[in-house]
Design an enzyme around this catalytic site. Structure first.
Site, mmCIF file in Angstrom:
data_model
loop_
_atom_site.group_PDB
_atom_site.id
_atom_site.type_symbol
_atom_site.label_atom_id
_atom_site.label_comp_id
_atom_site.label_asym_id
_atom_site.label_seq_id
_atom_site.Cartn_x
_atom_site.Cartn_y
_atom_site.Cartn_z
ATOM 1 N NE ARG A 1 0.420 10.358 9.798
ATOM 2 C CZ ARG A 1 -0.052 9.451 8.943
ATOM 3 N NH1 ARG A 1 -1.328 9.162 8.919
ATOM 4 N NH2 ARG A 1 0.750 8.837 8.111
ATOM 5 C CB CYS B 1 -4.369 14.219 12.598
ATOM 6 S SG CYS B 1 -2.790 13.639 12.094
ATOM 7 N NE ARG C 1 -9.081 5.428 4.154
ATOM 8 C CZ ARG C 1 -9.854 5.974 5.084
ATOM 9 N NH1 ARG C 1 -9.645 5.720 6.340
ATOM 10 N NH2 ARG C 1 -10.806 6.786 4.729
ATOM 11 C CG ASP D 1 2.589 1.478 9.487
ATOM 12 O OD1 ASP D 1 2.213 2.419 10.199
ATOM 13 O OD2 ASP D 1 3.090 1.632 8.360
ATOM 14 C CE LYS E 1 -1.507 1.989 3.862
ATOM 15 N NZ LYS E 1 -1.624 3.411 4.184
ATOM 16 C CG ASN E 2 2.290 2.813 3.499
ATOM 17 O OD1 ASN E 2 1.125 3.154 3.243
ATOM 18 N ND2 ASN E 2 2.708 2.574 4.735
#
Ligand code: EPU
Length: 430
Positions: A121, A116, A397, A305, A22-23
């Site tokens: 962030r 957020c 997501r 994460d 994903k990232n």
């Protein structure tokens, strides 16, 4: 509104195949803006962040098709359309549109995601980088305006090691005049993946994956074909689930080096792990899990994460474990939900203190962000009875086909729809 339901206690057996990262995906898709002909990206995960970015590229004139995990983007007719509101607010990573549009058009207007959910962030390091390259940057009513006569290479030292700032500066610098040097750059595998795509498009980048990246600007970039790296966080989440409930689970399509920090911690807990070229086999065994302490760090340290799903696993370890998040010191929204299920966890500053083992009970819980959601799935799989998870849009997501993947290895997990409206506070992505 969708709910995920899990009946805990079922042992897991079989193979889980990991999708594209994903990232990486959320940076590779905006990177295509910089090319003047078609970019094709293979193995993209079918997740909502990817679909939002596809729509955003269409809004600025891109021709986009996404089929069977392959995305084709023709950026030739794109225009620097302002994107102050709307879909940009749906995902955090829309900030990569700033670097990519600035790099191609020398101007961009991109709305900041509101709210957020991991604590503060900031994007000051992104902006510092754009300014060093010659852009004028202003914040007008919640949208960032970027304009430059021309972009010139610069030496940029990041005060904070940031994945987003490193990638965003790379995107803006590849078509700048002269050499850019990013010092104290982040070293995550996703940065190497973005640099690989940009290099295939004709960019000149050296040092991605180290803390000094050198970029020699080029006048134009062309289309190419690229295959994305596997998602190390998705892989790590299923490794944790396998450590919790697996008889023998094989995680397929993983780069073992990318999850080494997790492998080491799971072994320290007493989990059996066999590592192959692109697979990892995990057996829970019958031995009690040992307590461990974990501190999240930038790559190659333990990823922030994975701290939430790992915290759920630690509720079953014998003794007191401490999890400290040095990246996002307030990323503990999952703890209240785990407590609802019977976990004994205290949060002190940026640490969670977990006493184990505790019997978890199925409960009604809510995912407040993506990885908090992952921790509730892990807890639900271990708990007695049925766990009902809302806030499921966060989970979608980052985890494609989560229910199908877990059912295939023996979990009793399913989705239910209710008539209730989706929670509007849960809009901002990761
Ligand atoms: N930071 C600043 N200023 C900046 C940028 C970052 O102070 O200009 C701070 C942050 O507040 C944080 C630290 O630096 O304390 C690291 O943040 P980083 O910029 O590396 O995070 P990010 O790029 O915004 C990405 C992932 C996150 C992941 C972090 C850390 C994407 C789209 N997001 O965020 O992923 O947690 O790196 O590895 O790549 C997730 O997948 O669940 C997720 C949140």
């Amino acid at each position: 509104m969708e709910k995920i339901m899990i009946e805990g206690g079922h042992r897991l057996n079989g193979t889980i195949t990991i999708g594209g990262a994903k990232n990486s995906a959320v940076a590779l898709i905006p990177a295509a803006i910089l090319a003047d002909s078609t970019v094709t990206i293979d193995q993209l995960p079918d997740i909502s962040d990817v679909r939002h970015l596809c729509e955003l590229l269409k809004e600025i004139g891109g021709k986009v098709s996404f089929q069977n995990n392959t995305l084709t983007i023709d950026p030739s007719q794109m225009v620097p359309m302002p994107l102050p509101n709307g879909r940009v607010k749906k995902l955090r990573a829309s900030y990569y549109l700033m670097g990519a549009m600035l790099g191609r058009f020398k101007k961009a207007v991109v709305g900041l995601p509101g709210g957020c959910n991991l604590g503060p962030r900031p994007i000051d390091q992104h902006i510092k980088g754009f300014e060093a390259l010659g852009a004028k940057v202003t914040n007008e009513q919640g949208a960032i305006y970027l304009r430059a006569e021309e972009l010139r290479g610069a030496r940029i030292y990041l005060d904070v090691v940031s994945v987003g700032a490193t990638i965003n500066i790379m995107l803006a610098a590849v078509r700048a005049k002269g050499r850019t040097i990013i010092e104290n750059a982040a070293k995550e595998p996703e940065i190497i993946d973005v640099a690989t795509l940009l290099s295939s498009m004709g960019a000149k980048i050296k040092g991605a994956g180290t803390d000094v990246i050198r970029i020699d600007g080029v006048d134009a970039l062309h289309g190419c074909r690229h295959s994305i790296i596997p998602d190390r966080i998705e892989a790590g989440t299923y490794m944790i689930l396998a450590a919790a409930m697996g008889e023998r689970v094989i995680i397929d399509n993983v780069i073992p080096q990318h999850v080494e920090s997790l492998t080491a911690k799971l072994r320290e807990m007493g989990v059996d792990i066999e590592v192959y070229d692109d697979q990892i086999a995990i057996s829970r065994g019958t031995k009690p899990l040992k307590k461990v302490d974990v501190k999240t760090l930038v790559y190659p340290g333990f990823p922030t994460d994975l701290q939430q799903p790992f915290t759920a696993l630690l509720t079953q370890a014998h003794g007191t474990s401490i999890v400290t998040d040095t990246i996002y010191g307030a990323r503990f929204k999952h703890v209240d939900e785990l407590r609802r299920m019977g976990a004994d966890i205290k949060v002190e500053g940026s640490s969670a203190i977990i006493e184990g083992p505790t019997k978890l009970q199925g409960a009604r819980v809510k995912a407040s962000e993506l990885r908090a959601g992952a921790s509730l799935v892990v807890a639900g799989a271990m708990a007695h009875g049925i766990t009902e998870i809302t806030g499921v849009e966060h989970i979608h997501r980052g985890y494609s086909h989560l229910i199908e993947k877990l059912r295939n290895v023996g979990a009793n997990i399913w989705s239910e729809q209710t008539g209730a409206e989706e929670d509007e506070t849960a809009r901002v992505g990761d």
